[in-house]
Scaffold this active site. Structure first.
Site, PDB file in Angstrom:
ATOM      1  N   ARG A  88      43.166  49.900  30.703  1.00  0.00           N
ATOM      2  CA  ARG A  88      43.310  51.177  31.405  1.00  0.00           C
ATOM      3  C   ARG A  88      44.740  51.626  31.548  1.00  0.00           C
ATOM      4  NH1 ARG A  88      39.780  48.416  35.912  1.00  0.00           N
ATOM      5  NH2 ARG A  88      40.903  46.689  34.939  1.00  0.00           N
ATOM      6  N   ARG A 193      44.638  39.701  24.009  1.00  0.00           N
ATOM      7  CA  ARG A 193      43.987  40.033  22.732  1.00  0.00           C
ATOM      8  C   ARG A 193      44.549  39.306  21.524  1.00  0.00           C
ATOM      9  NH1 ARG A 193      39.178  41.859  24.517  1.00  0.00           N
ATOM     10  NH2 ARG A 193      39.454  43.493  26.065  1.00  0.00           N
TER      11      ARG A 193
HETATM   12  C1  LIG Z   1      38.031  37.283  25.814  1.00  0.00           C
HETATM   13  C2  LIG Z   1      37.552  38.494  26.593  1.00  0.00           C
HETATM   14  C3  LIG Z   1      36.197  38.668  26.847  1.00  0.00           C
HETATM   15  C4  LIG Z   1      35.755  39.779  27.570  1.00  0.00           C
HETATM   16  N1  LIG Z   1      34.406  39.936  27.786  1.00  0.00           N
HETATM   17  C5  LIG Z   1      33.957  41.016  28.474  1.00  0.00           C
HETATM   18  C6  LIG Z   1      32.553  41.208  28.700  1.00  0.00           C
HETATM   19  O1  LIG Z   1      31.726  40.405  28.289  1.00  0.00           O
HETATM   20  N2  LIG Z   1      32.146  42.341  29.362  1.00  0.00           N
HETATM   21  C7  LIG Z   1      33.054  43.253  29.848  1.00  0.00           C
HETATM   22  O2  LIG Z   1      32.645  44.247  30.450  1.00  0.00           O
HETATM   23  N3  LIG Z   1      34.382  43.092  29.648  1.00  0.00           N
HETATM   24  C8  LIG Z   1      34.857  42.024  28.984  1.00  0.00           C
HETATM   25  N4  LIG Z   1      36.209  41.878  28.768  1.00  0.00           N
HETATM   26  C9  LIG Z   1      37.129  42.926  29.242  1.00  0.00           C
HETATM   27  C10 LIG Z   1      37.909  42.475  30.504  1.00  0.00           C
HETATM   28  O3  LIG Z   1      37.055  42.250  31.611  1.00  0.00           O
HETATM   29  C11 LIG Z   1      38.953  43.540  30.875  1.00  0.00           C
HETATM   30  O4  LIG Z   1      38.299  44.745  31.228  1.00  0.00           O
HETATM   31  C12 LIG Z   1      39.917  43.855  29.762  1.00  0.00           C
HETATM   32  O5  LIG Z   1      40.387  42.679  29.155  1.00  0.00           O
HETATM   33  C13 LIG Z   1      41.102  44.649  30.296  1.00  0.00           C
HETATM   34  O6  LIG Z   1      41.882  43.756  31.083  1.00  0.00           O
HETATM   35  P1  LIG Z   1      42.705  44.257  32.341  1.00  0.00           P
HETATM   36  O7  LIG Z   1      41.800  44.912  33.343  1.00  0.00           O
HETATM   37  O8  LIG Z   1      43.514  43.098  32.832  1.00  0.00           O
HETATM   38  O9  LIG Z   1      43.702  45.301  31.628  1.00  0.00           O
HETATM   39  P2  LIG Z   1      44.129  46.772  32.017  1.00  0.00           P
HETATM   40  O10 LIG Z   1      42.949  47.660  32.219  1.00  0.00           O
HETATM   41  O11 LIG Z   1      45.136  47.174  30.980  1.00  0.00           O
HETATM   42  O12 LIG Z   1      44.864  46.621  33.388  1.00  0.00           O
HETATM   43  C14 LIG Z   1      46.101  45.914  33.485  1.00  0.00           C
HETATM   44  C15 LIG Z   1      46.226  45.381  34.896  1.00  0.00           C
HETATM   45  O13 LIG Z   1      46.275  46.477  35.809  1.00  0.00           O
HETATM   46  C16 LIG Z   1      45.580  46.136  37.002  1.00  0.00           C
HETATM   47  N5  LIG Z   1      44.431  47.034  37.160  1.00  0.00           N
HETATM   48  C17 LIG Z   1      44.050  48.020  36.302  1.00  0.00           C
HETATM   49  N6  LIG Z   1      42.984  48.676  36.812  1.00  0.00           N
HETATM   50  C18 LIG Z   1      42.699  48.065  37.994  1.00  0.00           C
HETATM   51  C19 LIG Z   1      41.685  48.275  38.976  1.00  0.00           C
HETATM   52  N7  LIG Z   1      40.772  49.225  38.873  1.00  0.00           N
HETATM   53  N8  LIG Z   1      41.689  47.470  40.059  1.00  0.00           N
HETATM   54  C20 LIG Z   1      42.609  46.485  40.209  1.00  0.00           C
HETATM   55  N9  LIG Z   1      43.587  46.230  39.307  1.00  0.00           N
HETATM   56  C21 LIG Z   1      43.620  47.021  38.212  1.00  0.00           C
HETATM   57  C22 LIG Z   1      45.135  44.680  36.839  1.00  0.00           C
HETATM   58  O14 LIG Z   1      46.139  43.836  37.346  1.00  0.00           O
HETATM   59  C23 LIG Z   1      45.056  44.512  35.342  1.00  0.00           C
HETATM   60  O15 LIG Z   1      45.162  43.170  34.904  1.00  0.00           O
HETATM   61  C24 LIG Z   1      36.684  40.762  28.051  1.00  0.00           C
HETATM   62  C25 LIG Z   1      38.051  40.568  27.780  1.00  0.00           C
HETATM   63  C26 LIG Z   1      38.490  39.478  27.058  1.00  0.00           C
HETATM   64  C27 LIG Z   1      39.962  39.324  26.769  1.00  0.00           C
END
Ligand SMILES: Cc1cc2nc3c(=O)[nH]c(=O)nc-3n(C[C@H](O)[C@H](O)[C@H](O)COP(=O)(O)OP(=O)(O)OC[C@H]3O[C@@H](n4cnc5c(N)ncnc54)[C@H](O)[C@@H]3O)c2cc1C
Length: 239
Positions: A88, A193
């Protein structure tokens, strides 16, 4: 874009760096402003910058890594784009299947793509398929893609709106999007990733992005990767 062409198959994504406005020195200058209002013009030896970047990263003082921007143009299958866009903190713009005919380019796994999985969710181990499985995957994906592509063309030729005709396209259709992030959020993306448990195809994208990142911000890249400094590495190789 014509609607009569033959579909093309590719086994790789591509990542182009459209623009980078970021540098290791910017990280240092952003940090220095807390002590020096004129830090924007301050120069320093690379060794000093690296020492500071290491200090900031070690102490999770991460906001100085947010004053920069990377814009990538990514060409990848739809199923990879869907995972990518879960991040996001990136800004996106993507080709529209409503306004244009989708590219007649489709993904097919290459020879090195693991095809079978063992173990439990969260701890899968992947392996190569046997000859029969390799042929089955190639033949099935080719056949399904050709059928879907032909159905897409038939619907377009019959005057059906692009936004409806695209409903028959499979998730291996290649899409193109712009993705922009600051260095801190780029590193977060790359940590997740380019990891071993990430989807094979998104690792391909992440590795290409990382190559651009390491060329643009070599010190920050080294620190984030946990690699020794260039001078330490030199000393070690000499010793
Ligand atoms: C190996 C792997 C398997 C996965 N499997 C699945 C799955 O089966 N199903 C599924 O739905 N998703 C899955 N995902 C997606 C995962 O749950 C995350 O949505 C995705 O990796 C984005 O990560 P993020 O939210 O840390 O990153 P970003 O969206 O880039 O956000 C970066 C950081 O900003 C902060 N942040 C952003 N938005 C918010 C918020 N709303 N509230 C609080 N903090 C926030 C957090 O600290 C976050 O780490 C998978 C991801 C990986 C890497």
């Amino acid at each position: 874009m014509n609607i009569d062409g033959k579909p093309e198959f590719v086994s790789k994504s591509s990542v182009e760096l459209y623009r980078a406005s970021a540098s290791d020195l910017d990280v240092a200058r952003a940090a220095w402003v807390s002590q020096d209002a004129n830090s924007s013009v301050k120069e320093a030896e690379p060794g000093r910058v690296e020492g500071l970047v290491r200090f900031l990263w070690r102490n999770r003082h991460t906001s100085p890594f947010e004053h920069g921007q990377f814009t990538f143009i990514v060409r990848t299958p739809l199923f990879v784009a869907r995972e990518f866009m879960r991040h996001r903190t990136f800004s996106f713009n993507e080709i529209s299947g409503r306004y244009t005919v989708m590219p007649e380019v489709f993904y097919i796994p290459g020879a090195n793509r693991p095809l079978v999985q063992h173990g439990k969710i969260g701890a899968y181990r992947f392996g190569t398929g046997d000859d029969k499985q390799v042929a089955l995957v190639r033949d099935t994906i080719t056949q399904v893609t050709l059928t879907a592509h032909s159905a897409y063309q038939d619907l377009l030729k019959a005057g059906i709106a692009r936004e409806v005709a695209r409903d028959v396209l499979p998730v291996n259709v290649m899409t193109t999007f712009w993705a922009t992030a600051n260095p801190r959020n780029l590193m977060h993306f790359l940590s997740l990733r380019s990891a071993e448990d990430a989807l094979y195809e998104i690792r391909d994208v992440a590795e290409q992005m990382e190559a651009h990142f390491s060329r643009t911000m070599p010190i920050t890249h080294r620190v984030w990767r946990g690699s020794p400094s260039a001078s330490d590495a030199d000393n070690e190789s000499q010793g």
